[in-house]
Write a protein that holds these residues in place. Structure first.
Motif, PDB file in Angstrom:
ATOM      1  N   VAL A  45       0.840  -1.200   0.000  1.00  0.00           N
ATOM      2  CA  VAL A  45       0.000   0.000   0.000  1.00  0.00           C
ATOM      3  C   VAL A  45       0.875   1.250   0.000  1.00  0.00           C
ATOM      4  O   VAL A  45       0.638   2.207  -0.757  1.00  0.00           O
ATOM      5  N   ILE A  46       1.895   1.265   0.847  1.00  0.00           N
ATOM      6  CA  ILE A  46       2.791   2.421   0.926  1.00  0.00           C
ATOM      7  C   ILE A  46       3.512   2.638  -0.397  1.00  0.00           C
ATOM      8  O   ILE A  46       3.630   3.767  -0.892  1.00  0.00           O
ATOM      9  N   ASN A  47       3.985   1.549  -0.989  1.00  0.00           N
ATOM     10  CA  ASN A  47       4.672   1.629  -2.277  1.00  0.00           C
ATOM     11  C   ASN A  47       3.754   2.236  -3.334  1.00  0.00           C
ATOM     12  O   ASN A  47       4.152   3.126  -4.099  1.00  0.00           O
ATOM     13  N   GLN A  48       2.508   1.766  -3.380  1.00  0.00           N
ATOM     14  CA  GLN A  48       1.559   2.259  -4.377  1.00  0.00           C
ATOM     15  C   GLN A  48       1.229   3.727  -4.155  1.00  0.00           C
ATOM     16  O   GLN A  48       1.207   4.532  -5.093  1.00  0.00           O
ATOM     17  N   LEU A  49       0.967   4.110  -2.917  1.00  0.00           N
ATOM     18  CA  LEU A  49       0.623   5.498  -2.615  1.00  0.00           C
ATOM     19  C   LEU A  49       1.772   6.448  -2.967  1.00  0.00           C
ATOM     20  O   LEU A  49       1.558   7.537  -3.498  1.00  0.00           O
ATOM     21  N   LEU A  50       2.989   6.021  -2.668  1.00  0.00           N
ATOM     22  CA  LEU A  50       4.144   6.894  -2.880  1.00  0.00           C
ATOM     23  C   LEU A  50       4.518   7.020  -4.350  1.00  0.00           C
ATOM     24  O   LEU A  50       4.756   8.126  -4.852  1.00  0.00           O
ATOM     25  N   THR A  51       4.558   5.888  -5.061  1.00  0.00           N
ATOM     26  CA  THR A  51       5.141   5.886  -6.409  1.00  0.00           C
ATOM     27  C   THR A  51       4.143   6.160  -7.528  1.00  0.00           C
ATOM     28  O   THR A  51       4.551   6.533  -8.639  1.00  0.00           O
ATOM     29  N   THR A  52       2.838   5.977  -7.274  1.00  0.00           N
ATOM     30  CA  THR A  52       1.857   6.217  -8.345  1.00  0.00           C
ATOM     31  C   THR A  52       1.137   7.549  -8.181  1.00  0.00           C
ATOM     32  O   THR A  52       0.201   7.838  -8.920  1.00  0.00           O
ATOM     33  N   THR A  53       1.553   8.357  -7.249  1.00  0.00           N
ATOM     34  CA  THR A  53       0.948   9.675  -7.054  1.00  0.00           C
ATOM     35  C   THR A  53       1.524  10.665  -8.062  1.00  0.00           C
ATOM     36  O   THR A  53       2.728  10.649  -8.352  1.00  0.00           O
ATOM     37  N   GLU A  54       0.676  11.536  -8.576  1.00  0.00           N
ATOM     38  CA  GLU A  54       1.120  12.593  -9.485  1.00  0.00           C
ATOM     39  C   GLU A  54       1.636  13.773  -8.653  1.00  0.00           C
ATOM     40  O   GLU A  54       0.971  14.796  -8.500  1.00  0.00           O
ATOM     41  N   TRP A  55       2.855  13.629  -8.145  1.00  0.00           N
ATOM     42  CA  TRP A  55       3.435  14.675  -7.308  1.00  0.00           C
ATOM     43  C   TRP A  55       3.774  15.920  -8.113  1.00  0.00           C
ATOM     44  O   TRP A  55       3.805  17.036  -7.575  1.00  0.00           O
ATOM     45  N   GLY A  56       4.062  15.761  -9.396  1.00  0.00           N
ATOM     46  CA  GLY A  56       4.516  16.899 -10.187  1.00  0.00           C
ATOM     47  C   GLY A  56       5.922  17.300  -9.770  1.00  0.00           C
ATOM     48  O   GLY A  56       6.661  16.514  -9.165  1.00  0.00           O
ATOM     49  N   GLU A  57       6.323  18.533 -10.084  1.00  0.00           N
ATOM     50  CA  GLU A  57       7.650  19.015  -9.711  1.00  0.00           C
ATOM     51  C   GLU A  57       7.644  19.483  -8.258  1.00  0.00           C
ATOM     52  O   GLU A  57       6.920  20.403  -7.898  1.00  0.00           O
ATOM     53  N   LEU A  58       8.470  18.826  -7.451  1.00  0.00           N
ATOM     54  CA  LEU A  58       8.614  19.196  -6.037  1.00  0.00           C
ATOM     55  C   LEU A  58      10.082  19.441  -5.730  1.00  0.00           C
ATOM     56  O   LEU A  58      10.957  18.714  -6.200  1.00  0.00           O
ATOM     57  N   ASP A  59      10.325  20.458  -4.925  1.00  0.00           N
ATOM     58  CA  ASP A  59      11.681  20.675  -4.428  1.00  0.00           C
ATOM     59  C   ASP A  59      11.955  19.792  -3.218  1.00  0.00           C
ATOM     60  O   ASP A  59      13.075  19.315  -3.031  1.00  0.00           O
ATOM     61  N   TYR A  60      10.924  19.561  -2.402  1.00  0.00           N
ATOM     62  CA  TYR A  60      11.074  18.737  -1.194  1.00  0.00           C
ATOM     63  C   TYR A  60       9.801  17.918  -0.973  1.00  0.00           C
ATOM     64  O   TYR A  60       8.689  18.460  -0.994  1.00  0.00           O
ATOM     65  N   LEU A  61       9.989  16.637  -0.782  1.00  0.00           N
ATOM     66  CA  LEU A  61       8.904  15.764  -0.338  1.00  0.00           C
ATOM     67  C   LEU A  61       9.250  15.296   1.067  1.00  0.00           C
ATOM     68  O   LEU A  61      10.279  14.637   1.273  1.00  0.00           O
ATOM     69  N   VAL A  62       8.434  15.654   2.036  1.00  0.00           N
ATOM     70  CA  VAL A  62       8.675  15.282   3.429  1.00  0.00           C
ATOM     71  C   VAL A  62       7.884  14.013   3.724  1.00  0.00           C
ATOM     72  O   VAL A  62       6.655  13.987   3.563  1.00  0.00           O
ATOM     73  N   ILE A  63       8.579  12.968   4.141  1.00  0.00           N
ATOM     74  CA  ILE A  63       7.923  11.704   4.475  1.00  0.00           C
ATOM     75  C   ILE A  63       7.814  11.585   5.989  1.00  0.00           C
ATOM     76  O   ILE A  63       8.835  11.581   6.691  1.00  0.00           O
ATOM     77  N   ASP A  64       6.602  11.497   6.481  1.00  0.00           N
ATOM     78  CA  ASP A  64       6.337  11.246   7.896  1.00  0.00           C
ATOM     79  C   ASP A  64       6.435   9.737   8.109  1.00  0.00           C
ATOM     80  O   ASP A  64       5.494   8.996   7.823  1.00  0.00           O
TER      81      ASP A  64
END
Length: 539
Positions: free
Chosen positions: A291-310
């Motif tokens: 579930v975590i893998n799918q949520l993280l890698t298939t999301t359309e994050w677009g261009e980000l300078d920083y992604l903060v993972i809790d």
């Protein structure tokens, strides 16, 4: 009969050597002129022309008739003034080159404190344009991140040093940032290919304020001008839906791309299992990792300078999955002064160390006890340590749906997070710079140069030696340990085609036969080194 000695006429950019010859008192005069472009002590592009007077022109007549230019190769009918105009055009072209050099020399006085190198060598100066007629200079400073804490200082200093040039009347500086992109090699999932830095916020223990720190850090970075996202990796007890209040509280799917569209709050993109309409989940470890893998890698994050993972609590499979799937840049550890919390933090720091992930800062939520502050610094060598006094407003903000740094941007808590944000930005820039230049190929000496990250080591390796020390299944039998790649299989003059970073622990080296070798820094440090460095090959 020569009537005069050669003389030089003209300004600093033009020198003309002239000589006269006449065969008789009334005979035509032949005037030979050498045109030289001169800059300081350098003499450039000499051109010789013969100047013939018009008919009936003589010394005795003292007439100022038009002259005709005659070249040794061809006759050119033009006036002296037109020739001078041509020379001046050449002088202008040369002075433009000199002007660019002056501007770059002036800008090289500005040193980036993080890299210890001037901004010209760092490649920050882009689109330099000079209008000499108006005395205007325009250029763009492209920094590594829009959240650079000293971007205003860069802009001010750039204006000052260029304006000091005597010929400059106006300076136009445009500030920008490099496009978001990961520094690591490898086939990253599409959703992670336009994220520059991924920051893990971890406590390795529950209930110490990790989620509070992750959310406030993310909104601090956004306030500094960065494009930011938050990924809540706790499937069992997601905190993000409580701490922020997006208008749309459900994740959406893109049916065509089969991707997840993140929700958003105050300009920060958000992903949490709590926004999936499932609430808290009851599932086993392998399912959680999926579930975590799918949520993280298939999301359309677009261009980000920083992604903060809790990060979720602990140091088990889920944490390792995150570290392996996402090309993490650095980690921030959150703890409280109690000994039990400190023991769990030690486990987390050791886990990140094994994965070659640098812990760039520790934030200690505390009341008055500072007993373990010195111990953290000395034991783990963490470069930055921040203490955050626990305030009722900080606890309340976690339940209000608005982060403390947003509701009270001038408060004491916001100031602490501002310092933490500056630290994270600077450390990420250093890490990216170190990783991108850690292993390079020097064609002039045909050697691989290694600068181990977080170390002062700098040494050379022979390419063939590196290739022969590959430890993959293609080179070594996994079951017997037998060496399948033989010494003679690798040509002595082999050269790598490409070397790129792969995570914080290794590089990917592509060889002429198409083989892609993964070479960890630890392994490179054990390989036989070049002692007698070959002489550089002439270009």
């Amino acid at each position: 009969m020569r009537l005069g000695l050669p003389t030089l006429i003209g300004g600093p950019d033009l020198a003309v050597k002239r000589s006269f010859r006449s065969d008789g008192y009334n005979d035509p005069i032949e005037l030979t002129i050498d045109l030289w472009m001169v800059d300081s002590a350098r003499i450039l592009s000499p051109k010789k022309y013969v100047l013939l007077p018009s008919i009936n022109c003589s010394i005795a007549s003292q007439r100022h008739d038009r002259f005709i230019w005659a070249s040794p190769n061809r006759s050119i009918s033009r006036s002296i003034s037109s020739k001078y105009a041509s020379v001046e055009a050449g002088a202008s072209a040369f002075s433009t080159s000199t002007a660019e050099k002056d501007v770059l020399t002036a800008l090289s006085q500005i040193i980036d404190p993080d890299f210890g190198t001037d901004i010209v060598s760092c490649g920050f100066v882009k689109d330099l344009h000079i209008d000499e007629a108006l005395g205007e200079v325009s250029f763009r400073l492209e920094l590594t991140t829009p959240a650079c804490p000293i971007k205003d200082m860069f802009e001010q200093k750039a204006n000052e040093v260029v304006a000091m040039l005597h010929w400059v009347n106006k300076v136009n500086v445009v500030m920008s940032a490099q496009p978001a992109r990961p520094v690591f090699a490898g086939q990253l999932p599409v959703g992670l290919q336009t994220i520059s830095n991924i920051i893990a916020v971890s406590s390795c223990k529950g209930g110490v304020g990790k989620s509070t720190v992750a959310v406030n850090l993310a909104y601090t970075l956004a306030g500094m001008g960065a494009r930011v996202g938050i990924f809540d990796a706790d499937v069992y007890g997601p905190s993000l839906p409580t701490m922020v209040s997006p208008e749309n509280r459900l994740l959406e799917m893109n049916p065509e791309k089969r991707t997840i569209i993140p929700t958003e709050y105050l300009g920060v993109k958000l992903i949490s299992f709590g926004f999936a309409g499932q609430g808290r989940a009851i599932m086993r470890g392998p399912m959680v990792s999926g579930v975590i893998n799918q949520l993280l890698t298939t999301t359309e994050w677009g261009e980000l300078d920083y992604l903060v993972i809790d990060m979720p609590p602990g140091t088990g499979d889920i944490q390792l999955t995150l570290c392996q799937v996402a090309p993490l840049t650095a980690a921030v550890i959150v703890t409280t002064p109690q000994k039990l919390a400190f023991i769990d933090v030690a486990k987390g720091v050791r886990m990140f160390s094994k994965l070659k992930l640098r812990t760039c800062a520790t934030l200690m939520l505390m009341e008055n006890d500072i007993t373990h502050l010195v111990e953290v610094v000395q034991q783990f060598g963490i470069p930055h340590l921040f203490d955050l006094p626990i305030r009722p407003t900080l606890s309340a903000s976690g339940d209000s749906g608005m982060p403390e740094v947003v509701s009270d941007p001038q408060g004491e808590v916001a100031k602490t997070f501002q310092n933490l944000g500056v630290c994270v930005v600077q450390q990420c820039a250093k890490i990216r710079q170190q990783v991108s230049t850690a292993v390079t190929y020097d064609k002039s000496i045909k050697a691989i140069r290694v600068k181990v990250p977080n170390s002062d080591e700098d040494f050379l390796l022979h390419p063939a030696t590196v290739r022969r020390n590959d430890g993959s299944a293609q080179s070594v039998d996994e079951w017997t340990g037998e060496q399948k790649l033989q010494f003679a299989d690798v040509p002595e003059d082999i050269e790598p085609e490409d070397i790129r970073p792969m995570g914080n622990y290794a590089v990917s080296i592509t060889w002429p036969d198409g083989f892609s070798q993964i070479a960890p820094y630890d392994q490179l440090q054990t390989i036989e080194r070049l002692v007698d460095v070959p002489q550089p090959t002439p270009a």
